[in-house]
Write an enzyme that holds these catalytic residues in place. Structure first.
Site, PDB file in Angstrom:
ATOM      1  N   ASP A   1      49.232  39.453  46.320  1.00 19.41           N
ATOM      2  CA  ASP A   1      50.393  38.653  45.935  1.00 19.41           C
ATOM      3  C   ASP A   1      50.621  37.408  46.786  1.00 19.41           C
ATOM      4  O   ASP A   1      51.340  36.504  46.356  1.00 19.41           O
ATOM      5  CB  ASP A   1      51.658  39.518  45.958  1.00 19.41           C
ATOM      6  CG  ASP A   1      51.735  40.454  44.761  1.00 19.41           C
ATOM      7  OD1 ASP A   1      51.034  40.193  43.766  1.00 19.41           O
ATOM      8  OD2 ASP A   1      52.489  41.444  44.826  1.00 19.41           O
TER       9      ASP A   1
ATOM     10  N   ARG B   1      54.882  48.627  27.807  1.00 17.83           N
ATOM     11  CA  ARG B   1      55.165  48.982  29.208  1.00 17.83           C
ATOM     12  C   ARG B   1      56.153  47.970  29.763  1.00 17.83           C
ATOM     13  O   ARG B   1      55.879  46.776  29.784  1.00 17.83           O
ATOM     14  CB  ARG B   1      53.858  48.953  30.000  1.00 17.83           C
ATOM     15  CG  ARG B   1      53.934  49.171  31.496  1.00 17.83           C
ATOM     16  CD  ARG B   1      52.546  48.868  32.051  1.00 17.83           C
ATOM     17  NE  ARG B   1      52.358  49.211  33.439  1.00 17.83           N
ATOM     18  CZ  ARG B   1      52.590  48.405  34.464  1.00 17.83           C
ATOM     19  NH1 ARG B   1      53.079  47.187  34.243  1.00 17.83           N
ATOM     20  NH2 ARG B   1      52.347  48.798  35.706  1.00 17.83           N
TER      21      ARG B   1
ATOM     22  N   HIS C   1      45.714  44.923  44.173  1.00 17.95           N
ATOM     23  CA  HIS C   1      46.230  45.814  43.143  1.00 17.95           C
ATOM     24  C   HIS C   1      46.089  45.163  41.771  1.00 17.95           C
ATOM     25  O   HIS C   1      45.839  43.966  41.653  1.00 17.95           O
ATOM     26  CB  HIS C   1      47.697  46.160  43.400  1.00 17.95           C
ATOM     27  CG  HIS C   1      48.587  44.939  43.452  1.00 17.95           C
ATOM     28  ND1 HIS C   1      48.710  44.151  44.575  1.00 17.95           N
ATOM     29  CD2 HIS C   1      49.386  44.355  42.507  1.00 17.95           C
ATOM     30  CE1 HIS C   1      49.538  43.147  44.333  1.00 17.95           C
ATOM     31  NE2 HIS C   1      49.962  43.236  43.072  1.00 17.95           N
TER      32      HIS C   1
ATOM     33  N   HIS D   1      44.305  41.606  42.252  1.00 18.09           N
ATOM     34  CA  HIS D   1      44.722  40.425  43.004  1.00 18.09           C
ATOM     35  C   HIS D   1      45.584  40.872  44.178  1.00 18.09           C
ATOM     36  O   HIS D   1      45.911  42.049  44.318  1.00 18.09           O
ATOM     37  CB  HIS D   1      45.531  39.484  42.098  1.00 18.09           C
ATOM     38  CG  HIS D   1      46.827  40.090  41.638  1.00 18.09           C
ATOM     39  ND1 HIS D   1      46.891  41.082  40.666  1.00 18.09           N
ATOM     40  CD2 HIS D   1      48.121  39.886  42.029  1.00 18.09           C
ATOM     41  CE1 HIS D   1      48.138  41.443  40.469  1.00 18.09           C
ATOM     42  NE2 HIS D   1      48.903  40.726  41.293  1.00 18.09           N
TER      43      HIS D   1
END
Length: 678
Positions: A553, A633, A623, A551
């Site tokens: 931002d 994570r 990204h 996508h």
């Protein structure tokens, strides 16, 4: 006349009317409602039957209106009349022609008056979502894949459908050819295919597709304009309190019609589900063609296309140079293509009438640059540039701040402000623009403290309306904000110094990004999030999805169109983004940059404690995150804006909390004497 004969004739007429009604087209809103009802009952065969019939009827009604309006326009012309009675006689005859033509094919028109809500569902392709679910239940996976793909083209931000498509691709019996857009507009399909061949250097094949795209475009323009000749809404006028004269009423209606036709330029350049048109869309066909024809040694055709482009953008320097080059090669002056000449003449005449009409209605209208008024842009970021390959251009981002346009030149390499911080990869190393990776932004101790803070304060689905797994069902997503951690610290539920560390570290990240990219405007926080993604045990075998799909931002990524649409629901005000990682002891979870196709990976970054990725938030930086297949994570996710109107409200509240805590600390240290305040 014999009474019995009269009775027979009347009965015959009644019978004919009944037969006409029974053969009339069933309204597609009724079919659609029946399909939705069947879905709620789990009757998937009926879902398919009703939804497919509804889509077929929707298309048939549209095509019937186009055919009848064009036919009746040709049979009953209204141009050239000097006599008012003859003009309105032709208008009345055309209306009768339309009514007879349409009702003969689809039945009484009142049966096909559809609510705005249902129309919106069809424009958003909602029936295809029901179809893909029903076909999947019926194990007709090839049809399910086609329906899912069709829906996704108009709804690229739909995360669950993106995941469904990935699942279909992995299923046996589903082939690449099944992923078709059943509602693809012919002119856009041919243009996109032509661009791909052009990019691959297959110029002769590209020429054929661009020519097909132009043919289909002008055909679609005629159809779009015909569809405008329906009922119009007079939202600016109150026809109850004030009774208009005949010519005022006709004028208002015709102005609405002209506006609708004017908008066809925008409509034909807009992909399904989008609000913004592709910039410079029609002229780009001739731009591509002039270069492609030159490459296959058809210089006369190249000259004609170059001259046609100049009809839209008079005086464009690069194209003027090409025209002179082609003229030298051919020894001819050349002529622009007639279809474009007629097209622009028609629109110019309509625009002049529209200007008169809007003046009469009291609606301001600014013409501006001629092509700009059709959604184009004279200085659009161009693709093909002429006979020497690609045009080099320096990206510029424009931001409006209090009605003043601030032009921000894109730069990087500014000071890092902190001795420990160093650059690992710059934009060149990451194969992109406005990208950077820093290391040692924070220490191991600070990473450990923030991870502990996350484990204490985060809740599942935070920031995503409580959705436990907003991006993938194979991971658990947890998050928290700066203000929430400060509140926990104030209440003693977590160490206050840990909450303040989160606040301070995010401010440190903001300063580094602002300084490194050498911004001449202050970066403000748009959103700050401490997040952890945890692989769910037992759900990692044969995973083919991403932890976070590809996508951008601040815009809606459209890989098929190679565009990123800066419109809602995207956070269009975001300018820069950063991710500060707290650990690397997990499997998967790499941060990846891709091309606009959302497939071609240009860089991959493995998270580790203290590492931060910073980048501009637009379509230049698609990204995503690879699947986290084992472990957890954690990272601090930060988004920034240069527009103070879009500052994060929670951040402003957090600033007040920190200021209050600092004041309390000074008080406790005796730096403020309560007696001095009395």
């Amino acid at each position: 006349m014999d009474l019995n004969l009269l009775l027979v004739l009347q009965l015959g007429g009644l019978l004919a009317h009944i037969l006409h009604l029974t053969s009339a087209l069933e309204p597609y809103d009724l079919l659609y409602d029946n399909g939705v009802d069947a879905f709620s009952r789990g009757d998937y065969d009926s879902v398919v039957r009703f939804m497919e019939k509804a889509l077929q009827t929707f298309s048939q009604v549209r095509n019937t209106k186009v055919r009848c309006r064009l036919k009746c326009e040709d049979q009953h012309r209204v141009d050239g009349f000097l006599n008012t009675d003859l003009f309105f006689s032709s208008v009345l005859r055309r209306a009768a022609c339309l009514n007879h033509c349409i009702e003969a094919q689809i039945g009484t028109q009142s049966m096909h008056k559809i609510s705005d809500d249902v129309l919106q569902d069809f424009h958003r392709r909602i029936p295809y979502n029901y179809l893909q679910l029903a076909y999947r239940k019926l194990n007709q996976l090839d049809k399910a894949a086609a329906a899912a793909h069709t829906y996704f083209q108009a709804n690229p931000e739909h995360v669950e459908m993106s995941q469904n498509l990935e699942q279909y691709k992995a299923l046996e019996g589903v082939e690449e050819k099944n992923f078709i857009d059943r509602e693809a507009r012919p002119h856009q399909r041919a243009f996109s295919a032509g661009v791909k061949l052009y990019d691959e250097g297959q110029y002769e094949e590209a020429v054929a597709l661009f020519e097909e795209a132009l043919t289909e475009y002008y055909k679609a323009d005629v159809e779009c304009r015909a569809l405008c000749e329906g009922p119009q809404r007079f939202e600016e006028q109150d026809h109850v309190l004030y009774r208009y004269s005949l010519f005022e009423l006709v004028s208002d209606h015709y102005t609405q019609l002209l506006h609708c036709k004017h908008e066809c330029v925008r409509d034909l350049a807009t992909r399904p589900g989008r609000l913004s048109p592709m910039e410079n869309y029609l002229p780009l066909h001739y731009d591509y063609l002039q270069f492609a024809y030159f490459q296959v040694n058809k210089v006369e055709e190249a000259l004609s296309c170059a001259l046609t482009y100049l009809l839209f953008h008079e005086g464009a320097e690069f194209m003027t140079e090409n025209v002179e080059h082609f003229r030298e090669m051919t020894g001819q002056d050349g002529q622009p293509r007639q279809e474009a000449v007629q097209y622009l003449l028609r629109h110019k005449q309509e625009l002049e009438l529209l200007l008169i009409g809007t003046e009469n209605m009291g609606v301001p209208y600014t013409e501006g640059n001629y092509w700009n008024s059709f959604g184009g842009r004279d200085d659009a970021n161009r693709i093909p540039s002429g006979t020497d390959g690609w045009m080099e251009y320096v990206p510029i981002s424009e931001k409006k701040n209090n009605s003043v346009t601030v032009v921000q030149e894109l730069r990087e390499g500014g000071p890092l402000l902190y001795d420990s911080v160093h650059v690992v990869h710059n934009s060149m190393a990451l194969n992109g623009t406005q990208r950077v990776v820093f290391d040692d932004v924070i220490s191991d101790r600070e990473c450990s403290e923030l991870k502990h803070l996350a484990h204490t304060t985060t809740i599942a689905g935070d920031g995503y309306r409580g959705k436990m797994s907003p991006h993938t069902p194979n991971e658990k997503f947890e998050g928290t904000t700066v203000l929430k951690t400060l509140q926990f610290g104030y209440e003693g539920r977590v160490p206050l110094k840990s909450a303040r560390l989160f606040y301070q570290i995010s401010e440190k990240a903001r300063k580094i990004v602002e300084s490194y990219f050498m911004l001449n405007s202050t970066l403000h926080f748009s959103y700050t999030h401490l997040v952890c993604r945890t692989a769910i045990t037992g759900q990692q075998d044969h995973r083919n999805d991403l932890s976070h799909p590809i996508h951008a931002d601040n815009c809606l990524l459209d890989p098929e169109a190679n565009e990123c649409w800066k419109e809602p629901p995207a956070y269009t005000y975001r300018d820069y983004s950063a991710l500060l990682y707290l650990n690397g002891d997990f499997e998967g979870g790499e941060f990846i940059f891709t091309e606009m196709d959302a497939k071609t990976i240009t860089a991959s970054i493995k998270p580790r404690c203290g590492r931060m990725v910073g980048f501009s938030s637009g379509g230049e930086n698609p990204h995503g995150v690879r699947a986290v297949t084992r472990g957890q994570r954690c990272a601090v996710a930060l988004w920034f804006t240069m527009d103070p109107l879009y500052r994060e409200m929670e951040r402003l509240q957090a600033d007040e909390v920190v200021q209050a805590l600092d004041n309390q600390h000074h008080w406790n240290q005796g730096q403020i004497n309560p007696k001095d305040e009395l």
